[in-house]
Design a protein around this motif. Sequence first.
Motif, short mmCIF file in Angstrom:
data_model
loop_
_atom_site.label_atom_id
_atom_site.label_comp_id
_atom_site.label_asym_id
_atom_site.label_seq_id
_atom_site.Cartn_x
_atom_site.Cartn_y
_atom_site.Cartn_z
N VAL A 43 0.82 -1.23 0.00
CA VAL A 43 0.00 0.00 0.00
C VAL A 43 0.85 1.27 0.00
O VAL A 43 0.39 2.33 -0.42
CB VAL A 43 -0.98 -0.01 1.19
CG1 VAL A 43 -0.24 0.15 2.52
CG2 VAL A 43 -2.06 1.05 1.04
N LEU A 61 -1.62 -3.52 3.52
CA LEU A 61 -0.42 -4.29 3.90
C LEU A 61 0.82 -3.70 3.26
O LEU A 61 0.82 -3.36 2.07
CB LEU A 61 -0.62 -5.74 3.46
CG LEU A 61 0.55 -6.70 3.71
CD1 LEU A 61 0.02 -8.04 4.23
CD2 LEU A 61 1.41 -6.91 2.48
N SER A 64 7.01 -2.15 4.93
CA SER A 64 7.71 -1.01 5.55
C SER A 64 6.83 -0.28 6.56
O SER A 64 5.78 0.27 6.19
CB SER A 64 8.15 -0.04 4.44
OG SER A 64 8.46 1.22 4.99
N GLU A 88 4.96 -11.82 0.12
CA GLU A 88 5.32 -13.17 -0.34
C GLU A 88 5.01 -14.23 0.72
O GLU A 88 5.15 -15.43 0.46
CB GLU A 88 6.79 -13.21 -0.74
CG GLU A 88 7.06 -12.31 -1.94
CD GLU A 88 8.51 -12.31 -2.38
OE1 GLU A 88 9.08 -13.39 -2.57
OE2 GLU A 88 9.08 -11.20 -2.52
N SER A 103 -0.39 -1.54 -6.43
CA SER A 103 0.17 -0.69 -7.47
C SER A 103 1.66 -0.56 -7.24
O SER A 103 2.12 -0.36 -6.11
CB SER A 103 -0.51 0.69 -7.47
OG SER A 103 -0.47 1.29 -6.21
N SER A 108 8.85 -4.59 -7.40
CA SER A 108 9.85 -4.54 -6.32
C SER A 108 9.84 -5.73 -5.37
O SER A 108 10.73 -5.81 -4.51
CB SER A 108 9.73 -3.22 -5.54
OG SER A 108 8.43 -3.00 -5.10
#
Length: 194
Positions: A43, A61, A64, A88, A103, A108
């Motif tokens: 997010v 979620l 960071s 993951e 998004s 990454s």
Amino acid sequence: MSVFDGLATGYDWGMLPLEWAVLRRLRRRAFPQVVGRVLEAGVGTGVNLPLYGPHAQVVALDASGPMLAQASRRPTQAPVRPVQADAEHLPFADGSFDAVTGSLLLCSVKSPARALAEVRRVLVAGGRLVLVEHTRGKGLGAWLTDLLHPLWFSFNGTCHLNRETGRAVAAAGFRPVLEETRGLGIFRVIEGRK
Ligand SMILES: C[S@@+](CC[C@H](N)C(=O)[O-])C[C@H]1O[C@@H](n2cnc3c(N)ncnc32)[C@H](O)[C@@H]1O
């Protein structure tokens, strides 16, 4: 410790040119109609949160903590519950969500296949996957993203410019519903169903 921890406060300013050029239109296209139990994975600073209506209950979620802290300040009509976790290895039971959104996430994560398998697991049968991603482009866009990827990745160590995310979504077993591209095929709205 994520590279995004140190970027959290300046992230929205840094993204402004791209938002105005292309992303805000794709976000408005993708997210306002998503309803029900929604997991937004990656997010970030919560730039999509104002787009959800009152009929979405959103789990926001991110890996960071500092990005999640920024997200918690976003105005939104939807009830939002922040969760710090790895996309993951999702800490939810099978079939917990009607929709999963994201998004600029699959560029990454370490393994898009692993993240998409987890997303598929936590969706109900027939559940929606709705993504806005930058990917390997088409034609000149493919040449450009292939060319720039090594330099960009050596600079930030996390973001892949030339991932074939549409293909990864299909390979993960989602039934393709929509794939719209912008900007040399680099920016996409991708929607699939479990
Ligand atoms: C490029 S930012 C995009 C943020 C936001 N979704 C947007 O559109 O502006 C990527 C976000 O994904 C998060 N992220 C990257 N890998 C992740 C993972 N494996 N699990 C959860 N979040 C992750 C990062 O912490 C960061 O907030």
